[in-house]
Scaffold this active site. Structure first.
Site: not given
Ligand code: NOJ
Length: 764
Positions: A303
């Site tokens: 993430d």
């Molecule tokens: C953080 C989030 O937790 C995740 O779900 C998301 O896909 C990414 N940022 C990218 O935006």
């Protein structure tokens, strides 16, 4: 043209390396690469290309940056441009539009040594430009075909705008309504959550597995966030998840496994730690379980800065150490943190990371690019005409409207105050901060949805009741969290002229989603003041609640005449809600998350354990029981609950046999459903079981099947379920998944607290 150079290069290397092919091995994770597609030609192309790449170029493929054209996390200081120019980026996200993406792709393809195309990602969560109800809402439809269809439309719209990869579906089990991200998933149940996951993966990828990847209407999907992100203590985002392996495996992991089995191409690691190990550094999870047990062969992305965060988590000394932990755990791509590109070459040289690990990760990423057709034509997805053609079409709008009506849950309907048909000569006073609002309707994670284009409820009702017997008056009365005595007085005056008041209340859209946690999940004080004042007029009140999570609606349940839980309904929100209010659509949705009576009950879920001192739900006051002094242990509205404009009855529950074997056997469950009212409708019939004695404690109820059955007024139908012995398997005392012999209760029910139709069976 570079395009043809690329394909010539592709062909050349294929020919050159055609006989070698990648080695195969049963080893997983950082062992030897095993392809996702199993396609020998693709494997050879990957292998051949890999042999031309420098170590740095390989690590570049494992690097993802945000273009920051939209912002979905902390903006990093590293500019992606220098990396792009040197061919050291594998993927870019948050870059949108055919023109914009073409520009970036051109740099990658035309100006770098190997011309490897970029993979463009985006959070396409519940629509791209046509925004559907938030995923939690859609899950309440229990309509898998509908969820597959909305994912298909989202994929078509996004792929037509140049996107290749969505960071969806989010499949985290959610038991705590304080957590803002409950809006993105399918609620609290592992069985339903798994079915919804499959529908969404199939919808995005154009079918089970990766066979349709590369077709211009599909996106590569991403199961996220592995794992147990929803188990964050006290619902606080990014917080510690401390849970037993039993709970992890029996409750939280099933939807991720379902994603893997449905052929999802990628996974995203979660931010949280589980039992002391941050998921991003958890080899047991990312390799042993994901690849070893589930056979996943795609790639795993961290993430957003999840790798860097291993430092503040306190398991990595510094970012180089963090990068090493992540790749050695099984993370293939680093999202935005730039740790791989900065440090992994050094780590390989120092012998801390094997070159094989780099080759595996790079191969997995390159394979997806081959499957998506990006090597054959990097500009394949980039066509302005297609983008225009496939954006917010009338057919998409119709589907979005249908999805709203299917997702709205009728929680209360005293005196059958709803529906309010067009022929009824009444005056409706429309109030509340979300009545004439379009900005909030799309909810969070609503892609490129234009918030100004969403249909306010006021507009939906105005169009619905145009030239009808229904007369409308509007007075806002309050904004989301502020009001004045004057504004309330104005709404009260308008309410006095009404036969019925409809109040559209709820949360602001950014109160749910990432980093949006609330410790008070009641309606804001200003809105409660408004409702209190309206109540004093003595007029019946229909509450339409818009929120990204279950709220504590205890007061409203006492005081309001009807409650429609409308979530965040998206582009066609106003029309879909008006369809339900006017009775053109009969609500059929059922809750997928329990609504608590108060915040103190959280986390709350229907599939709880009994405890050694279970409380008698008919008399919860008895001392020394597992109860509360000041509240029931039951939720205000349970999982599976929802009303309709008709009534349903279930009868004649029977089994084709009283027992089955623990493996390879099944029982056929039959029951009669009846629409016992006067309106056509659709009933969500639910099959629950209870395993009475286990090697470890078992939930008091578990969903094991459901069907959505259309029934005309007065109509009866028999419904059958095939309950397979494997559906009863769980990870017991030895942590092996199996079905244990013993006695079971079984219910065919209208919600998780409906015990009317009960029987028993045995597993031998
Ligand atoms: C953080 C989030 O937790 C995740 O779900 C998301 O896909 C990414 N940022 C990218 O935006």
């Amino acid at each position: 043209m570079k395009k043809s150079i690329n394909s010539i290069l592709g062909m050349l290397v294929v020919m050159l390396f055609a006989s070698s092919g990648p080695p195969s091995s049963s080893d997983s994770g950082v062992g030897i690469w095993i392809s996702y597609s199993g396609d020998k030609m693709v494997e050879q192309r990957v292998d051949s290309l890999l042999s031309l790449m420098t170590l740095k170029e390989k690590i570049g493929q494992m690097t993802q940056f945000s273009a920051n054209w939209s912002i979905t996390g902390p903006v990093m200081s590293d500019d992606f441009k220098p990396y792009l120019d040197k061919g050291l980026i594998g993927s870019i996200f948050n870059a949108t539009s055919v023109v914009g993406i073409r520009r970036l792709q051109q740099t990658a393809v035309d100006s770098t040594r190997l011309g490897i195309p970029i993979l463009f990602g985006q959070d396409v969560i519940h629509g791209y430009k046509t925004i559907f109800p938030i995923p939690l809402a859609e899950a309440c439809s229990w309509d898998l075909a509908l969820m597959q269809r909305t994912a298909e439309i989202a994929a078509l719209e996004a792929a037509s705008d140049g996107i290749n990869w969505t960071f969806a579906p989010m499949v985290d089990i959610s038991r705590d309504a304080r957590w803002g991200r409950v809006m993105e998933g399918a609620g609290e149940d592992p069985y339903l959550g798994s079915r919804v996951t499959e529908a969404r993966v199939i919808g995005f990828q154009g079918g089970r597995g990766g066979a349709s990847l590369g077709a211009l209407h599909t996106l590569l999907a991403c199961g996220k966030h592995l794992a147990a992100y929803g188990a964050a203590e006290s619902g606080r985002d990014y917080n510690t998840a401390e849970l037993s392996e039993h709970t992890l495996r029996n409750i939280y992991l099933p939807p991720y496994e379902a994603a893997a089995k449905a052929g999802v191409g990628t996974f995203m690691a979660s931010f949280n730690e589980i039992n002391g190990v941050p998921a991003t550094a958890d080899r047991w999870l990312m390799t042993d379980i994901l690849r070893g047990e589930w056979g996943f062969k795609g790639f795993v992305v961290s993430d957003y800065t999840g790798v860097n965060e291993l430092v503040p988590h306190g398991v990595a000394e510094d970012e180089q150490h963090a990068a090493e932990l992540a790749i050695n755990a099984g993370i293939d791509m680093d999202m935005t943190g730039a740790t791989f590109i900065k440090y992994l070459k050094k780590s390989v040289e120092e012998g801390k990371v094997s070159e094989q690990a780099i080759n595996n990760a790079t191969s997995r990423i390159l394979e997806m690019k081959f499957l998506l057709g990006l090597f054959d034509n990097p500009f394949h997805y980039l066509n302005e005409d297609r983008a225009k053609q496939n954006t917010m079409t009338p057919a998409f709008m119709e589907m979005a409207r249908k999805a709203v009506a299917a997702s709205v849950v009728l929680l209360k309907n005293e005196g059958a105050i709803l529906p309010i048909p067009k022929e009824k000569a009444v005056t409706l006073t429309l109030v509340g901060p979300l009545m004439n609002d379009s900005i909030n309707l799309n909810g969070e994670w609503s892609g490129l949805g234009d918030r100004n284009k969403s249909v306010p409820i006021l507009k939906g009702l105005t169009e619905k009741y145009k030239e009808s017997a229904v007369n409308l008056i509007y007075a806002e009365g309050s904004s989301i969290d502020e009001t004045t005595p004057g504004r309330i007085a104005e709404a009260v005056t308008a309410a006095r002229r009404a036969d019925i008041v409809i109040a559209a209340v709820g949360e602001s859209f950014h109160w749910s989603g990432e980093a949006a946690v609330r410790t008070d999940i009641r309606l804001p004080e200003a809105q409660r003041q408004l409702l209190q004042a309206l109540k004093e007029t003595g007029k019946p009140i229909v509450l339409v609640n818009l929120s990204g999570r279950p709220l504590d609606l205890s007061w409203e349940d006492e005081e309001m005449d009807a409650i429609l839980q409308a979530w965040f309904p998206g582009t066609q929100g106003g029309h879909g809600i008006a369809d339900v209010i006017a009775g053109d659509q009969n609500p059929s949705a059922r809750l997928v998350m329990s609504f608590p009576r108060n915040i103190g009950q959280l986390p709350i879920y229907y599939n709880r354990k009994n405890t050694g001192r279970p409380v008698d739900l008919n008399d919860e006051t008895v001392d020394y029981k597992s109860n509360y002094l000041d509240s029931s242990i039951t939720p205000l509205y349970p999982f599976g609950y929802g009303l309709s404009y008709t009534t349903y009855a279930i009868s004649d529950l029977s089994l084709d046999k009283p027992s089955m074997k623990a493996t390879g056997d099944s029982i056929t469950v039959t029951a009669t459903l009846q629409n016992s009212g006067e309106v056509d409708g659709e009933m969500v019939v639910q099959l629950y079981v209870r395993d009475l004695v286990g090697s470890t404690t078992r939930p008091v109820k578990e969903l094991k099947g459901f069907q959505k059955v259309p029934l005309k007024a007065g109509e009866s139908k028999d419904v059958t379920f095939e309950l397979r012995s494997e559906e009863l398997a769980f990870h017991g005392i030895d942590m092996k998944k199996k079905t244990e012999p013993g006695n079971f209760k079984l219910w065919v029910a209208q919600s998780s607290d409906d015990n009317e139709n009960e029987t028993t069976f045995t597993v031998e």
